[in-house]
Write a protein that holds these residues in place. Structure first.
Motif, PDB file in Angstrom:
ATOM      1  N   ALA A   5      -5.109  -0.833   1.259  1.00 34.23           N
ATOM      2  CA  ALA A   5      -4.218  -0.473   0.154  1.00 34.23           C
ATOM      3  C   ALA A   5      -2.783  -0.706   0.589  1.00 34.23           C
ATOM      4  CB  ALA A   5      -4.431   0.985  -0.243  1.00 34.23           C
ATOM      5  N   THR A   6      -2.080  -1.597  -0.109  1.00 38.43           N
ATOM      6  CA  THR A   6      -0.683  -1.852   0.223  1.00 38.43           C
ATOM      7  C   THR A   6       0.238  -0.901  -0.529  1.00 38.43           C
ATOM      8  OG1 THR A   6      -0.591  -3.587  -1.447  1.00 38.43           O
ATOM      9  CG2 THR A   6      -1.030  -4.274   0.811  1.00 38.43           C
ATOM     10  N   CYS A   7      -0.250  -0.338  -1.619  1.00 42.31           N
ATOM     11  CA  CYS A   7       0.504   0.715  -2.294  1.00 42.31           C
ATOM     12  C   CYS A   7      -0.138   2.041  -1.889  1.00 42.31           C
ATOM     13  CB  CYS A   7       0.512   0.522  -3.809  1.00 42.31           C
ATOM     14  SG  CYS A   7      -1.103   0.299  -4.544  1.00 42.31           S
ATOM     15  N   GLU A   8       0.353   3.134  -2.383  1.00 38.99           N
ATOM     16  CA  GLU A   8      -0.147   4.448  -1.978  1.00 38.99           C
ATOM     17  C   GLU A   8      -1.631   4.589  -2.292  1.00 38.99           C
ATOM     18  OE1 GLU A   8       0.686   9.138  -2.973  1.00 38.99           O
ATOM     19  OE2 GLU A   8       2.236   7.671  -3.348  1.00 38.99           O
ATOM     20  N   SER A   9      -2.398   5.050  -1.294  1.00 41.49           N
ATOM     21  CA  SER A   9      -3.835   5.256  -1.498  1.00 41.49           C
ATOM     22  C   SER A   9      -4.064   6.369  -2.506  1.00 41.49           C
ATOM     23  CB  SER A   9      -4.514   5.624  -0.181  1.00 41.49           C
ATOM     24  OG  SER A   9      -4.429   4.558   0.727  1.00 41.49           O
ATOM     25  N   PRO A  10      -5.058   6.203  -3.361  1.00 39.24           N
ATOM     26  CA  PRO A  10      -5.317   7.229  -4.373  1.00 39.24           C
ATOM     27  C   PRO A  10      -6.083   8.411  -3.795  1.00 39.24           C
ATOM     28  CG  PRO A  10      -6.949   5.505  -4.520  1.00 39.24           C
ATOM     29  CD  PRO A  10      -5.959   5.078  -3.466  1.00 39.24           C
ATOM     30  N   SER A  11      -5.990   9.547  -4.477  1.00 40.19           N
ATOM     31  CA  SER A  11      -6.858  10.669  -4.121  1.00 40.19           C
ATOM     32  C   SER A  11      -8.258  10.314  -4.616  1.00 40.19           C
ATOM     33  CB  SER A  11      -6.375  11.958  -4.781  1.00 40.19           C
ATOM     34  OG  SER A  11      -6.626  11.917  -6.176  1.00 40.19           O
ATOM     35  N   GLY A  56      -6.508   7.025   5.278  1.00 41.92           N
ATOM     36  CA  GLY A  56      -5.155   6.469   5.328  1.00 41.92           C
ATOM     37  C   GLY A  56      -4.971   5.425   4.254  1.00 41.92           C
ATOM     38  N   ASN A  57      -4.641   4.199   4.668  1.00 42.88           N
ATOM     39  CA  ASN A  57      -4.445   3.134   3.681  1.00 42.88           C
ATOM     40  C   ASN A  57      -5.682   2.239   3.547  1.00 42.88           C
ATOM     41  OD1 ASN A  57      -4.187   1.802   6.146  1.00 42.88           O
ATOM     42  ND2 ASN A  57      -2.697   0.358   5.345  1.00 42.88           N
ATOM     43  N   TYR A 103      -5.161  -1.775  -5.882  1.00 41.40           N
ATOM     44  CA  TYR A 103      -4.408  -1.102  -4.822  1.00 41.40           C
ATOM     45  C   TYR A 103      -3.836  -2.021  -3.757  1.00 41.40           C
ATOM     46  CZ  TYR A 103      -6.295   3.002  -7.018  1.00 41.40           C
ATOM     47  OH  TYR A 103      -6.602   3.961  -7.947  1.00 41.40           O
ATOM     48  N   ASN A 104      -4.075  -3.313  -3.825  1.00 37.33           N
ATOM     49  CA  ASN A 104      -3.532  -4.236  -2.835  1.00 37.33           C
ATOM     50  C   ASN A 104      -2.628  -5.229  -3.557  1.00 37.33           C
ATOM     51  OD1 ASN A 104      -2.988  -5.971  -0.769  1.00 37.33           O
ATOM     52  ND2 ASN A 104      -5.091  -6.104  -0.059  1.00 37.33           N
TER      53      ASN A 104
END
Length: 105
Positions: A5-11, A56-57, A103-104
């Motif tokens: 994930a290059t942006c914030e990882s989701p819950s 993490g990511n 997410y990437n």
């Protein structure tokens, strides 16, 4: 499969909602595990599913039996490693393609 994930990882709850939006009526989704070590179980059929874990990511997608009953039944029926591996890989790929797009970025 691992999706970076290059942006914030989701819950996990956000991830379940995104998966439900993308794959309505095809699969079932539920949280699995204890404490902070939870995963998402995605069920396509009684024998085909994947487990999604966020570290993490990284979003890790592993093919597996979707519940303890099918896993136990397969263990009782055979001592070999006969499993629907090809179907697991297809589902892993389908979900990982969606998660990479989401997410990437």
């Amino acid at each position: 499969m691992i999706v970076q994930a290059t942006c914030e990882s989701p819950s996990l709850n956000e991830l379940i909602q995104e998966l439900k939006n993308e794959f309505p009526d095809r699969y079932t989704f539920k949280l699995f595990g204890l404490g902070s070590q939870k995963s998402i179980l995605v069920r396509k059929s009684a024998w085909v599913g994947v487990q999604i874990t966020v570290h993490g990511n990284e979003i890790i997608i592993d093919g597996s039996f979707p519940n303890i009953i099918s896993s136990s039944l397969m263990t009782l029926l055979t001592q070999s490693t006969i499993a629907p591996v090809q179907k697991w890989e297809e589902l892993e790929k389908k979900i990982s393609v969606f998660l990479k797009k989401k997410y990437n970025q």
